[in-house]
Design a protein around this motif. Structure first.
Motif, mmCIF file in Angstrom:
data_model
loop_
_atom_site.group_PDB
_atom_site.id
_atom_site.type_symbol
_atom_site.label_atom_id
_atom_site.label_comp_id
_atom_site.label_asym_id
_atom_site.label_seq_id
_atom_site.Cartn_x
_atom_site.Cartn_y
_atom_site.Cartn_z
ATOM 1 N N MET A 241 50.690 49.303 27.929
ATOM 2 C CA MET A 241 49.330 48.551 28.180
ATOM 3 C C MET A 241 47.934 49.513 28.308
ATOM 4 O O MET A 241 47.207 49.319 28.491
ATOM 5 N N ASP A 242 48.359 50.666 28.082
ATOM 6 C CA ASP A 242 47.622 52.075 28.321
ATOM 7 C C ASP A 242 46.474 51.567 27.270
ATOM 8 O O ASP A 242 46.406 51.341 26.032
ATOM 9 N N VAL B 194 53.345 38.895 29.955
ATOM 10 C CA VAL B 194 52.384 39.620 29.838
ATOM 11 C C VAL B 194 51.504 38.978 28.309
ATOM 12 O O VAL B 194 51.808 39.220 27.014
ATOM 13 N N LEU C 271 53.379 49.953 31.641
ATOM 14 C CA LEU C 271 52.139 50.618 31.841
ATOM 15 C C LEU C 271 51.637 51.532 30.563
ATOM 16 O O LEU C 271 50.344 51.683 29.947
ATOM 17 N N THR D 157 42.540 46.070 27.622
ATOM 18 C CA THR D 157 41.675 45.584 28.776
ATOM 19 C C THR D 157 42.088 44.306 29.159
ATOM 20 O O THR D 157 41.998 43.948 30.306
ATOM 21 N N ASN D 158 42.829 43.579 28.263
ATOM 22 C CA ASN D 158 43.200 42.344 28.763
ATOM 23 C C ASN D 158 44.345 42.387 29.527
ATOM 24 O O ASN D 158 45.463 42.740 28.971
ATOM 25 N N ARG D 159 44.374 42.379 30.894
ATOM 26 C CA ARG D 159 45.705 42.755 31.607
ATOM 27 C C ARG D 159 46.087 41.409 32.135
ATOM 28 O O ARG D 159 47.079 41.289 33.034
ATOM 29 N N ASN D 160 45.796 40.195 31.760
ATOM 30 C CA ASN D 160 46.336 38.973 32.167
ATOM 31 C C ASN D 160 47.771 38.986 32.010
ATOM 32 O O ASN D 160 48.567 39.199 30.962
ATOM 33 N N ARG E 91 40.017 46.451 44.162
ATOM 34 C CA ARG E 91 41.111 45.861 43.267
ATOM 35 C C ARG E 91 41.896 44.887 44.178
ATOM 36 O O ARG E 91 41.601 44.860 45.455
ATOM 37 N N THR F 27 46.724 49.112 36.540
ATOM 38 C CA THR F 27 47.157 50.358 35.595
ATOM 39 C C THR F 27 47.897 51.348 36.292
ATOM 40 O O THR F 27 48.234 52.445 35.594
ATOM 41 N N VAL G 229 46.971 39.698 37.368
ATOM 42 C CA VAL G 229 46.862 40.819 36.326
ATOM 43 C C VAL G 229 47.700 41.790 36.771
ATOM 44 O O VAL G 229 48.228 42.112 37.513
ATOM 45 N N LEU G 230 47.876 42.942 35.502
ATOM 46 C CA LEU G 230 48.674 44.088 35.778
ATOM 47 C C LEU G 230 47.642 45.065 35.929
ATOM 48 O O LEU G 230 46.634 45.177 35.185
#
Ligand code: IMP
Length: 205
Positions: free
Chosen positions: A106-107, A74, A103, A110-113, A172, A141, A138-139
């Motif tokens: 990553m809360d 991630v 999760l 915004t960078n979900r790559n 999505r 949410t 991407v991850l």
């Protein structure tokens, strides 16, 4: 007949690859060579772990061998969980716990790559070659889908079938867990690495 060990205890993985390689190669599993002990995986990298496994078998059992190692990397987490993917939430935790941990970390980010990376290490006569397979994505949410395993329900690959339609509808992307196995296998990190290995074996064996 050339014999090569695939350093895995997973019979499905072995028969899947056996069907793809030349008839002149017979794939063996760890049990077939009497290897029932746990193979050490102590390297800090995916490449290192793959290498460690195949050299362990080659050095101890004197037989040509390949092994694979996979991790989810991630971007916003500096590449974590990476080599720790299987046990990210702790030794006795499961995939659900691993997903929840990510999760939470990553809360609000915004960078979900993210990407999955598979490394296959092949050792023939003591010489190693590595084959890499990567799928970017991407991850999400939250979790979507029930197929697959590991982190499949929160990972949406960049080039999924149906993606275009999803984007047009402003929806999505589809996760790996929303694909059937055949669909995932066309674009997965493992499939890319396996295809490179198979191509190599066809040319050299
Ligand atoms: P392994 O090296 O194949 O054992 O994979 C290590 C860990 O990475 C697994 O325990 C899973 O958590 C994760 N992983 C590997 N491949 C996948 C995949 O295709 N989808 C989701 N998670 C995966």
């Amino acid at each position: 007949m050339i014999k090569i060990v695939f350093a895995t205890a997973n019979k499905n993985k072995i028969s899947e690859i056996q069907k793809m390689i030349p008839d002149t190669i017979q794939l063996l599993g760890l049990k077939d060579i009497g290897c029932v002990e746990e193979i050490p995986e102590t390297s800090p990298t995916i490449e290192g772990n793959a290498s460690q496994k195949s050299f362990y078998v080659y050095n101890k059992y004197h037989i040509n061998c390949f092994s694979d190692d996979t991790g989810l990397e991630v971007e916003a987490l500096a590449g974590r969980p990476g080599v720790l993917s299987a046990r990210y939430a702790g030794e006795n935790k499961n995939a659900e716990d691993n997903i929840n941990k990510i999760l939470l970390e990553m809360d609000g980010i915004t960078n979900r790559n993210a990407r999955f990376k598979t490394i296959i290490s092949l050792v023939i006569d003591g010489v190693e070659m590595q084959f890499e397979g990567i799928i970017n994505g991407v991850l999400l949410t939250e979790k979507y889908g029930t197929n697959g395993f590991g982190y499949d329900s929160i990972f949406a690959p960049a080039l999924a079938a149906g993606d275009e339609q999803n984007q047009n509808n402003n929806l999505r992307r589809k996760t790996f867990a929303e694909m059937d196995i055949a669909e995932k296998n066309i674009i997965s990190h493992r499939a890319f690495a396996v295809n490179k290995l198979v191509e190599y074996l066809h040319h050299s064996c």
